[in-house]
Design a protein around this motif. Structure first.
Motif, PDB file in Angstrom:
ATOM      1  N   ASN A 103      -0.376  -5.442  -8.065  1.00  0.00           N
ATOM      2  CA  ASN A 103       0.008  -6.347  -6.794  1.00  0.00           C
ATOM      3  C   ASN A 103       0.681  -4.332  -5.709  1.00  0.00           C
ATOM      4  O   ASN A 103       1.581  -4.295  -6.468  1.00  0.00           O
ATOM      5  CB  ASN A 103       0.431  -7.206  -6.428  1.00  0.00           C
ATOM      6  CG  ASN A 103       0.861  -7.338  -4.806  1.00  0.00           C
ATOM      7  OD1 ASN A 103       0.012  -6.792  -3.711  1.00  0.00           O
ATOM      8  ND2 ASN A 103       1.621  -8.347  -4.616  1.00  0.00           N
ATOM      9  N   TYR A 104      -0.909  -4.369  -5.173  1.00  0.00           N
ATOM     10  CA  TYR A 104       0.245  -3.308  -4.963  1.00  0.00           C
ATOM     11  C   TYR A 104       1.041  -2.901  -3.736  1.00  0.00           C
ATOM     12  O   TYR A 104       1.908  -2.246  -3.829  1.00  0.00           O
ATOM     13  CB  TYR A 104      -1.034  -2.113  -4.046  1.00  0.00           C
ATOM     14  CG  TYR A 104      -1.484  -1.292  -3.135  1.00  0.00           C
ATOM     15  CD1 TYR A 104      -1.131  -0.226  -3.579  1.00  0.00           C
ATOM     16  CD2 TYR A 104      -0.465  -0.819  -1.576  1.00  0.00           C
ATOM     17  CE1 TYR A 104      -0.480   1.141  -3.312  1.00  0.00           C
ATOM     18  CE2 TYR A 104      -0.148  -0.083  -0.888  1.00  0.00           C
ATOM     19  CZ  TYR A 104      -0.092   0.960  -1.671  1.00  0.00           C
ATOM     20  OH  TYR A 104       0.225   2.397  -1.292  1.00  0.00           O
ATOM     21  N   VAL A 105       1.474  -3.942  -3.135  1.00  0.00           N
ATOM     22  CA  VAL A 105       3.063  -4.538  -2.611  1.00  0.00           C
ATOM     23  C   VAL A 105       3.907  -3.878  -2.726  1.00  0.00           C
ATOM     24  O   VAL A 105       4.866  -3.816  -2.606  1.00  0.00           O
ATOM     25  CB  VAL A 105       2.568  -5.202  -1.493  1.00  0.00           C
ATOM     26  CG1 VAL A 105       2.855  -6.680  -2.345  1.00  0.00           C
ATOM     27  CG2 VAL A 105       3.514  -4.916  -0.658  1.00  0.00           C
ATOM     28  N   ASP A 106       4.046  -4.055  -4.463  1.00  0.00           N
ATOM     29  CA  ASP A 106       5.198  -3.842  -5.323  1.00  0.00           C
ATOM     30  C   ASP A 106       5.390  -2.646  -5.148  1.00  0.00           C
ATOM     31  O   ASP A 106       4.943  -2.344  -6.695  1.00  0.00           O
ATOM     32  CB  ASP A 106       4.894  -5.178  -6.517  1.00  0.00           C
ATOM     33  CG  ASP A 106       6.728  -5.134  -6.942  1.00  0.00           C
ATOM     34  OD1 ASP A 106       6.961  -4.151  -6.998  1.00  0.00           O
ATOM     35  OD2 ASP A 106       6.398  -5.973  -7.743  1.00  0.00           O
ATOM     36  N   SER A 162       0.043  -9.315  -0.059  1.00  0.00           N
ATOM     37  CA  SER A 162      -0.592  -8.895  -1.244  1.00  0.00           C
ATOM     38  C   SER A 162      -1.655  -7.940  -0.840  1.00  0.00           C
ATOM     39  O   SER A 162      -2.668  -8.683  -0.307  1.00  0.00           O
ATOM     40  CB  SER A 162      -0.740  -9.602  -2.151  1.00  0.00           C
ATOM     41  OG  SER A 162       0.694 -10.317  -2.208  1.00  0.00           O
ATOM     42  N   LYS A 163      -2.230  -7.580  -1.862  1.00  0.00           N
ATOM     43  CA  LYS A 163      -3.785  -6.842  -2.155  1.00  0.00           C
ATOM     44  C   LYS A 163      -3.879  -6.373  -3.591  1.00  0.00           C
ATOM     45  O   LYS A 163      -2.819  -5.295  -4.148  1.00  0.00           O
ATOM     46  CB  LYS A 163      -4.063  -5.997  -1.346  1.00  0.00           C
ATOM     47  CG  LYS A 163      -3.413  -4.327  -1.602  1.00  0.00           C
ATOM     48  CD  LYS A 163      -4.078  -3.974  -0.145  1.00  0.00           C
ATOM     49  CE  LYS A 163      -3.707  -2.078   0.430  1.00  0.00           C
ATOM     50  NZ  LYS A 163      -3.842  -1.491   1.225  1.00  0.00           N
TER      51      LYS A 163
END
Length: 503
Positions: A83-86, A319-320
């Protein structure tokens, strides 16, 4: 002595997938089934339905990338669960995104010093990128109007009528009036002169398109900048420009490096580009770059810490996946400037091959330009027998997906077909497409639905004093005409069965 047993009926491991009970009965389509099914059966059921989808490689309607190298496919699958947002958990992925932003900013000639970091963000596509850029313009305009004690409740944005639907979405979702410059016959992009005339004190920006969806043409951003600069001097306004380079942003720097459309022009404050178009990445990645930090209001950036360290975020979603960001970085370092230039030159050459092939048929007018996004937009010279929509529909029988559409106002009387030339559209496919289009035209020329129109046309040309065929046609009853059409169709289908064998 070896003991053995006969397999019971419940032992599904010995059954063929297509003989099992799971594929012999219809599954619920709109409700979750009560019971589980084996993974093999679930896969097969879904895979079989997906076979009815079109072939992405033959989808010539889309600008979106449909092929990448196997090595990049491996990287994509390896990162599919990130999850890129993390950002705290996946700092390397975050670093790769920042590298992409800076590479693209330099490609667009952003005024960055040696130690300066570019201002930008990866998005799901150009649609999200445009929403973010539009919000930045709206907020800057509102803040300035508030400081001046002026009304700030009626913002507008000036575009051409040829803009993609995401601009209409932005205007409607975020309550901004969309002022569109109408097109005209033979001129299918925004006229900079008319656009500047529509600018007023409530205009948050003028949006120019580098690569129109309709015909691939680049709008004249340089002329727009010069005209708007002069109007700003006369009025005291500071109306900026946003460049929607969704299609052309990864083309112009390599094919037309001398063309001034980017941050070399002072009024260009932000640019969006689709990584999943000519950035050569699968669907799901776009980029928006700002000229400098002052052009992105700090109040639009959120800071969170519940995933670890402080993390700034400016996106419409949260999220993405990380895969497309990694894929973009792969393409940028794998191909480099040389590789992108070679691919874009090859696309342009295949575009010329297709255009020349269509011109040789003598049946089409070419609406697109040689300079711009590598695509061919074309219309029938004579659509009295059949139109562009029928050509599009019949081409699907050969596997090709070629869209037909009418132009926006005030050129809506013009209908065109469009073929987008992507990296994986080879010269062989271009030549094959021309052959199939010729076959389609030949078949459409004989369709019974047009018999009456052809008889009428022949009657108009009858100058020998004979009884006009059109008069005879009118004397026939509806039943007789229907019988003629039915007979024609039966013969047509019968002849096709004789010649078109299936191997």
């Amino acid at each position: 002595m070896v003991l053995s047993k006969t397999a019971s009926e419940s032992d599904v491991s010995i059954h063929s997938t297509f003989a099992s009970r799971y594929v012999r009965a219809s599954l619920p389509r709109f409700q979750m089934p009560e019971n589980s099914i084996p993974k093999e059966a679930a896969y097969q059921i879904i895979n079989d339905e997906l076979m009815l989808d079109g072939n992405p490689r033959l989808n010539l309607a889309s600008f979106v990338t449909t092929w990448m190298e196997p090595e990049c496919d491996k990287l994509i699958m390896a990162a599919i669960n990130k999850n890129y947002v993390d950002m705290d958990e996946y700092p390397v992925t975050t670093e790769l995104q920042n590298r992409c932003v800076n590479m693209i900013a330099h490609l667009f000639n952003a005024p960055l010093g040696d130690s300066e970091t570019a201002v930008g963000v990866g998005t799901v596509g150009s649609s999200e990128a445009i929403m973010l850029a539009g919000l930045a313009f709206k907020r800057k305009w509102q803040n300035k109007r508030k400081a001046e004690g002026k009304p700030y409740d009626k913002p507008n944005i000036v575009t051409g009528a040829n803009v993609q639907v995401c601009w209409e979405k932005f205007a409607r979702y975020f309550e901004v009036e969309l002022k569109e410059v109408k097109l005209r016959d033979g001129y299918y992009v925004m006229d900079p002169q008319k656009a500047v005339e529509m600018v007023d004190e409530n205009t948050i920006c003028v949006a120019a398109i580098l690569g129109s969806t309709l015909n691939g043409e680049f709008e004249d951003v340089k002329l727009l900048n010069d005209l708007l600069t002069e109007k700003n001097k006369q009025t005291g306004w500071d109306t900026p420009i946003h460049v929607d380079a969704a299609s052309g942003g990864f083309i112009a720097p390599f094919l037309y490096p001398e063309l001034e459309w980017d941050f070399r022009l002072p009024l260009v404050k932000s640019i969006n580009v689709s990584g999943h178009k000519y950035g050569l990445v699968y669907a799901g990645i776009g980029w928006v770059i700002w000229r400098n930090k002052e052009d992105l209001p700090e109040e639009l950036i959120f800071h969170i810490n519940y995933l670890g360290a402080d993390q700034p975020t400016f996106t419409l979603n949260f999220s993405k996946g990380s895969s497309q960001v990694i894929a973009q970085y792969y393409q940028l370092i794998r191909l480099g400037y040389e590789g992108y230039r070679n691919i874009m030159e090859n696309c342009r050459e295949n575009m010329i091959i297709l255009k020349e092939g269509l011109e040789k048929t003598g049946r089409f007018n070419i609406v697109s330009k040689d300079n711009g996004v590598p695509l061919v937009a074309f219309s029938l010279k004579d659509n009295s027998s059949h139109n562009e929509f029928e050509v599009s529909e019949t081409l699907r029988r050969f596997g090709w997906i070629v869209p037909a559409y009418t132009m926006p106002p005030d050129a809506q009387h013009v209908t065109v077909l469009r073929v987008v030339i992507r990296e994986d559209f080879s010269r062989t496919l271009a030549e094959r497409l021309v052959i199939d289009i010729e076959k389609v035209l030949h078949e459409l020329d004989t369709l019974p639905a047009r018999v009456k129109a052809k008889i009428a046309a022949a009657a108009d040309e009858d100058t020998n004093g004979n009884v006009a065929a059109e008069t005879l046609a009118h004397k026939k009853s509806d039943v007789e005409r229907q019988r003629e059409i039915t007979t024609f169709w039966r013969k047509y289908v019968s002849d096709k069965k004789k010649t078109n064998g299936v191997c």
